[in-house]
Design an enzyme around this catalytic site. Structure first.
Site, PDB file in Angstrom:
ATOM      1  N   LYS A 198      -2.868   5.305   3.685  1.00  0.00           N
ATOM      2  CA  LYS A 198      -2.942   5.884   2.319  1.00  0.00           C
ATOM      3  C   LYS A 198      -1.907   5.355   1.414  1.00  0.00           C
ATOM      4  O   LYS A 198      -2.156   5.819   0.166  1.00  0.00           O
ATOM      5  CB  LYS A 198      -2.443   7.368   2.634  1.00  0.00           C
ATOM      6  CG  LYS A 198      -3.619   8.149   3.155  1.00  0.00           C
ATOM      7  CD  LYS A 198      -4.537   8.709   2.495  1.00  0.00           C
ATOM      8  CE  LYS A 198      -5.898   8.782   3.118  1.00  0.00           C
ATOM      9  NZ  LYS A 198      -6.850   7.605   3.288  1.00  0.00           N
ATOM     10  N   PRO A 204       2.041   4.036   7.909  1.00  0.00           N
ATOM     11  CA  PRO A 204       0.579   3.398   7.611  1.00  0.00           C
ATOM     12  C   PRO A 204      -0.697   3.905   8.389  1.00  0.00           C
ATOM     13  O   PRO A 204      -1.846   3.260   8.263  1.00  0.00           O
ATOM     14  CB  PRO A 204       0.748   1.938   7.781  1.00  0.00           C
ATOM     15  CG  PRO A 204       2.015   1.547   8.848  1.00  0.00           C
ATOM     16  CD  PRO A 204       2.728   2.902   8.609  1.00  0.00           C
ATOM     17  N   TYR A 247      -9.408  10.555   5.706  1.00  0.00           N
ATOM     18  CA  TYR A 247      -9.493   9.360   5.677  1.00  0.00           C
ATOM     19  C   TYR A 247     -10.035   8.449   4.558  1.00  0.00           C
ATOM     20  O   TYR A 247      -9.767   7.598   4.203  1.00  0.00           O
ATOM     21  CB  TYR A 247      -9.876   8.723   7.184  1.00  0.00           C
ATOM     22  CG  TYR A 247      -9.771   7.538   7.333  1.00  0.00           C
ATOM     23  CD1 TYR A 247      -8.532   7.089   7.939  1.00  0.00           C
ATOM     24  CD2 TYR A 247     -10.735   6.489   7.091  1.00  0.00           C
ATOM     25  CE1 TYR A 247      -8.429   5.626   8.427  1.00  0.00           C
ATOM     26  CE2 TYR A 247     -10.314   5.246   7.473  1.00  0.00           C
ATOM     27  CZ  TYR A 247      -9.187   4.688   8.206  1.00  0.00           C
ATOM     28  OH  TYR A 247      -8.919   3.373   8.284  1.00  0.00           O
ATOM     29  N   TYR A 302      -8.218   2.392  16.283  1.00  0.00           N
ATOM     30  CA  TYR A 302      -7.019   3.139  16.569  1.00  0.00           C
ATOM     31  C   TYR A 302      -6.884   3.655  17.809  1.00  0.00           C
ATOM     32  O   TYR A 302      -7.614   4.357  18.263  1.00  0.00           O
ATOM     33  CB  TYR A 302      -6.822   4.365  15.517  1.00  0.00           C
ATOM     34  CG  TYR A 302      -6.680   4.018  14.052  1.00  0.00           C
ATOM     35  CD1 TYR A 302      -8.298   3.742  13.192  1.00  0.00           C
ATOM     36  CD2 TYR A 302      -5.648   3.890  13.306  1.00  0.00           C
ATOM     37  CE1 TYR A 302      -7.820   3.527  11.957  1.00  0.00           C
ATOM     38  CE2 TYR A 302      -5.725   3.782  11.938  1.00  0.00           C
ATOM     39  CZ  TYR A 302      -6.733   3.410  11.419  1.00  0.00           C
ATOM     40  OH  TYR A 302      -6.853   3.275   9.893  1.00  0.00           O
ATOM     41  N   HIS A 317     -17.155   0.206   5.573  1.00  0.00           N
ATOM     42  CA  HIS A 317     -17.182   0.383   6.849  1.00  0.00           C
ATOM     43  C   HIS A 317     -17.473   2.001   6.781  1.00  0.00           C
ATOM     44  O   HIS A 317     -16.910   2.785   6.083  1.00  0.00           O
ATOM     45  CB  HIS A 317     -15.881   0.338   7.232  1.00  0.00           C
ATOM     46  CG  HIS A 317     -15.467  -0.974   8.038  1.00  0.00           C
ATOM     47  ND1 HIS A 317     -14.496  -1.419   9.042  1.00  0.00           N
ATOM     48  CD2 HIS A 317     -16.192  -2.258   7.674  1.00  0.00           C
ATOM     49  CE1 HIS A 317     -14.435  -2.620   9.299  1.00  0.00           C
ATOM     50  NE2 HIS A 317     -15.548  -3.139   8.677  1.00  0.00           N
TER      51      HIS A 317
HETATM   52  P1  RFL Z   1       5.097  -2.827  -4.017  1.00  0.00           P
HETATM   53  O1  RFL Z   1       3.674  -3.216  -3.426  1.00  0.00           O
HETATM   54  O2  RFL Z   1       5.973  -2.579  -2.975  1.00  0.00           O
HETATM   55  O3  RFL Z   1       5.548  -3.575  -5.251  1.00  0.00           O
HETATM   56  C1  RFL Z   1       6.754  -3.307  -5.764  1.00  0.00           C
HETATM   57  C2  RFL Z   1       7.136  -4.427  -6.936  1.00  0.00           C
HETATM   58  O4  RFL Z   1       8.269  -4.419  -7.366  1.00  0.00           O
HETATM   59  C3  RFL Z   1       9.033  -5.461  -7.190  1.00  0.00           C
HETATM   60  N1  RFL Z   1      10.344  -5.040  -6.957  1.00  0.00           N
HETATM   61  C4  RFL Z   1      11.395  -5.355  -8.227  1.00  0.00           C
HETATM   62  N2  RFL Z   1      11.203  -5.969  -9.498  1.00  0.00           N
HETATM   63  C5  RFL Z   1      12.092  -6.096 -10.390  1.00  0.00           C
HETATM   64  N3  RFL Z   1      13.400  -5.564  -9.852  1.00  0.00           N
HETATM   65  C6  RFL Z   1      13.752  -5.316  -8.786  1.00  0.00           C
HETATM   66  N4  RFL Z   1      15.010  -4.825  -8.360  1.00  0.00           N
HETATM   67  C7  RFL Z   1      12.706  -5.033  -7.847  1.00  0.00           C
HETATM   68  N5  RFL Z   1      12.676  -4.627  -6.517  1.00  0.00           N
HETATM   69  C8  RFL Z   1      11.321  -4.477  -6.130  1.00  0.00           C
HETATM   70  C9  RFL Z   1       8.733  -6.029  -5.959  1.00  0.00           C
HETATM   71  O5  RFL Z   1       8.906  -7.426  -5.811  1.00  0.00           O
HETATM   72  C10 RFL Z   1       7.318  -5.893  -5.732  1.00  0.00           C
HETATM   73  O6  RFL Z   1       6.567  -6.859  -6.264  1.00  0.00           O
HETATM   74  O7  RFL Z   1       4.648  -1.359  -4.345  1.00  0.00           O
HETATM   75  P2  RFL Z   1       3.263  -0.720  -5.084  1.00  0.00           P
HETATM   76  O8  RFL Z   1       2.726  -1.569  -6.097  1.00  0.00           O
HETATM   77  O9  RFL Z   1       3.669   0.690  -5.372  1.00  0.00           O
HETATM   78  O10 RFL Z   1       2.274  -0.718  -4.015  1.00  0.00           O
HETATM   79  C11 RFL Z   1       2.312  -0.068  -2.545  1.00  0.00           C
HETATM   80  C12 RFL Z   1       1.679  -0.536  -1.671  1.00  0.00           C
HETATM   81  O11 RFL Z   1       2.233  -1.969  -1.452  1.00  0.00           O
HETATM   82  C13 RFL Z   1       2.113   0.045  -0.264  1.00  0.00           C
HETATM   83  O12 RFL Z   1       1.878   1.457  -0.358  1.00  0.00           O
HETATM   84  C14 RFL Z   1       0.845  -0.286   0.679  1.00  0.00           C
HETATM   85  O13 RFL Z   1       1.138  -1.500   1.003  1.00  0.00           O
HETATM   86  C15 RFL Z   1       1.125   0.547   2.128  1.00  0.00           C
HETATM   87  N6  RFL Z   1       0.292   0.109   3.133  1.00  0.00           N
HETATM   88  C16 RFL Z   1      -0.967   0.584   3.243  1.00  0.00           C
HETATM   89  N7  RFL Z   1      -1.632   1.053   2.308  1.00  0.00           N
HETATM   90  C17 RFL Z   1      -2.881   1.674   2.390  1.00  0.00           C
HETATM   91  O14 RFL Z   1      -3.429   2.105   1.403  1.00  0.00           O
HETATM   92  N8  RFL Z   1      -3.667   1.126   3.409  1.00  0.00           N
HETATM   93  C18 RFL Z   1      -3.290   0.387   4.455  1.00  0.00           C
HETATM   94  O15 RFL Z   1      -4.090  -0.027   5.144  1.00  0.00           O
HETATM   95  C19 RFL Z   1      -1.852  -0.047   4.519  1.00  0.00           C
HETATM   96  N9  RFL Z   1      -1.515  -0.654   5.390  1.00  0.00           N
HETATM   97  C20 RFL Z   1       0.930  -0.687   4.248  1.00  0.00           C
HETATM   98  C21 RFL Z   1       0.029  -1.096   5.382  1.00  0.00           C
HETATM   99  C22 RFL Z   1       2.189  -1.207   4.326  1.00  0.00           C
HETATM  100  C23 RFL Z   1       2.792  -1.777   5.217  1.00  0.00           C
HETATM  101  N10 RFL Z   1       4.051  -2.268   5.172  1.00  0.00           N
HETATM  102  C24 RFL Z   1       4.529  -3.696   5.476  1.00  0.00           C
HETATM  103  C25 RFL Z   1       4.888  -1.252   4.424  1.00  0.00           C
HETATM  104  C26 RFL Z   1       0.509  -1.813   6.442  1.00  0.00           C
HETATM  105  C27 RFL Z   1       1.950  -2.267   6.439  1.00  0.00           C
HETATM  106  C28 RFL Z   1       2.261  -3.038   7.876  1.00  0.00           C
HETATM  107  C1  PHB Z   2      -4.399  -3.207   7.921  1.00  0.00           C
HETATM  108  O1  PHB Z   2      -5.795  -3.773   8.109  1.00  0.00           O
HETATM  109  O2  PHB Z   2      -3.558  -3.600   7.607  1.00  0.00           O
HETATM  110  C2  PHB Z   2      -4.512  -1.608   8.061  1.00  0.00           C
HETATM  111  C3  PHB Z   2      -5.533  -0.891   8.400  1.00  0.00           C
HETATM  112  C4  PHB Z   2      -5.711   0.568   8.623  1.00  0.00           C
HETATM  113  C5  PHB Z   2      -4.331   1.182   8.519  1.00  0.00           C
HETATM  114  C6  PHB Z   2      -3.165   0.462   8.209  1.00  0.00           C
HETATM  115  C7  PHB Z   2      -3.239  -1.106   8.110  1.00  0.00           C
HETATM  116  O3  PHB Z   2      -4.291   2.264   8.977  1.00  0.00           O
END
Ligand code: RFL
Ligand code: PHB
Length: 390
Positions: free
Chosen positions: A297, A293, A385, A201, A72
């Site tokens: 990042k 989110p 971004y 957005y 993109h």
């Molecule tokens: P994770 O993915 O949370 O993985 C952590 C792992 O640790 C395990 N764990 C345990 N293991 C053993 N014992 C325990 N007691 C434990 N407790 C937990 C869990 O089961 C899991 O498998 O962390 P990690 O690897 O640091 O990754 C981080 C990302 O997941 C997170 O930053 C992103 O998802 C955030 N995020 C976004 N980031 C982006 O860069 N671009 C995006 O577009 C974006 N969109 C988002 C997002 C996060 C969202 N939510 C739901 C928080 C959109 C959403 C809606």
């Molecule tokens: C997503 O596709 O889940 C998404 C994209 C952009 C964002 C956050 C989440 O800023």
């Protein structure tokens, strides 16, 4: 059991580090509280910075990403019924982002790990890092009714915001910084084509909206909702109606509706823990920091942490040099705080804050209006971004 690097958490940060270590000939074990299918059922990020894509290539896990990821070159900001294009490519001298789901990143890395035949322990309970202040750290855990132990040179906490690693640190050794936002994001995933070519957005008096995607046939939409809302009370029809109400007509008319196969509410939070190293225990990814989110990042910060941490571990084993590990926390935090600032700024500019007075609302409107009208401001938005350099 004994290993060189014991990683808690099989999310993207733990899996990426594990794969890079394996390729470098460094022995590692990953341990998680849940199983593979549970982890792959979490729908999260979708936007990858070039730095993250490069890391997947270095991990030799980018075949699908390279084939199916959508490059993109920009995104849209919807305001007052109109669309304003942010030309990421033009404003940053040729940079772009890639749309590819976190679920796919995770699956690709899990598949590589399985093919490598490296140990991963799923469904482990009471995982606890021990004696990381001394020379011989270890992890205790329970599985199938028995207590087990992993001895390691280093323990890496990649266990997300609620994991045990950060909690194992004595309170006086750690400082935390936090902001909780008074709303959440209701997300919906459906196999329908996206409403627009690029992400949209949207700022609206009824609340923020985001039109995102996973592919040309799978859409991801978000609505700002009060924290008191329950996902069970949001029917698909109510979601689609509210989404269209908040979008400019040209986008609303292009929304294709269909049955959702995932719907959930995520709270928004900014959080940083300092430092990110405690003796032989290192924190990475969401275990150390959370961003709302809005700036996309979170996953990308996890990747930059792993960049610095992997380099430090490789230097330790290959060159017998502690320099990279000693510098890890400071290097990672310098980049993290800039992404924290950007995510907070995007969030405050684009969301509706119920507690804002009339002055506050006008200031947020002026912030966005200035950003859209100034090339300098749009350039600053674009360079953050697409991702600041490592
Ligand atoms: P994770 O993915 O949370 O993985 C952590 C792992 O640790 C395990 N764990 C345990 N293991 C053993 N014992 C325990 N007691 C434990 N407790 C937990 C869990 O089961 C899991 O498998 O962390 P990690 O690897 O640091 O990754 C981080 C990302 O997941 C997170 O930053 C992103 O998802 C955030 N995020 C976004 N980031 C982006 O860069 N671009 C995006 O577009 C974006 N969109 C988002 C997002 C996060 C969202 N939510 C739901 C928080 C959109 C959403 C809606
Ligand atoms: C997503 O596709 O889940 C998404 C994209 C952009 C964002 C956050 C989440 O800023």
């Amino acid at each position: 059991m004994r290993t060189q690097v014991a990683i808690i958490g099989s999310g993207p940060s733990g899996l990426l580090l594990g794969r890079l270590l394996t390729l470098a000939g460094i022995d590692n074990i990953i341990i998680d509280r849940v199983d593979r299918e549970y982890i792959l059922g979490r729908v999260r990020a979708g936007v990858l910075e070039q730095g993250m894509v490069n890391m997947m290539r270095e991990a030799q896990a980018s075949e699908k990403l390279d084939a199916e990821g959508l490059p993109h070159d920009g995104f849209e900001i919807a305001l007052n019924g109109g669309l304003h294009h942010i030309d990421l490519h033009g404003l940053t001298g040729g940079k772009r982002v890639t749309i590819y789901g976190q679920t796919e990143v995770t699956r690709d890395l899990m598949d590589k790990r399985e093919a490598d035949g490296v140990t991963t322990i799923y469904d482990a309970q009471h995982v606890t890092p021990r004696e990381f202040g001394g020379k011989n750290p270890w992890i205790s855990y329970e599985k199938d009714g028995a207590t087990h132990r992993i001895d390691a040179d280093f323990i890496i906490g990649c266990d997300g915001f609620h994991g045990p690693s950060r909690k194992a640190v004595p309170p006086k050794a750690i400082e935390t910084f936090e902001r909780v936002y008074p709303f959440g994001w209701l997300g919906l995933l459906a196999d329908v084509p996206p409403a627009a070519e690029e992400l949209v957005y949207g700022k609206h008096a009824r609340g923020f909206t985001l039109c995102s995607m996973r592919s040309k046939t799978r859409s991801r939409y978000y609505l700002q909702v009060p924290l008191t809302d329950q996902v069970e009370n949001w029917s698909d029809d109510a979601f689609w109606d509210e989404l269209r109400r908040r979008l400019p007509e040209q986008v609303a008319d292009a929304v294709v509706t269909g049955p959702s196969f995932e719907k959930s509410i995520a709270p928004l939070r900014s959080f940083v823990a300092e430092p990110m190293r405690f003796g032989k225990l290192f924190l990475a990814g969401d275990a150390a920091h959370i961003v709302p989110p809005t700036g996309a990042k979170g996953l990308n910060l996890a990747a930059s942490d792993i960049r610095y941490l992997f380099d430090g571990l490789r230097e330790h084993y290959a060159d017998k040099s502690p320099a990279g590990l000693n510098a890890y926390s400071e290097r990672a935090l310098a980049r993290i705080w800039k992404a924290e600032r950007f995510s907070w700024w995007m969030t405050t500019m684009l969301h509706t804050f119920a507690e804002d007075d009339a002055f506050g609302r006008r200031i947020h409107d002026a912030e966005l209006s200035y950003t859209l009208s100034s090339v300098a401001a749009r350039t600053a938005l674009a360079e953050n971004y697409v991702g600041l350099p490592y």
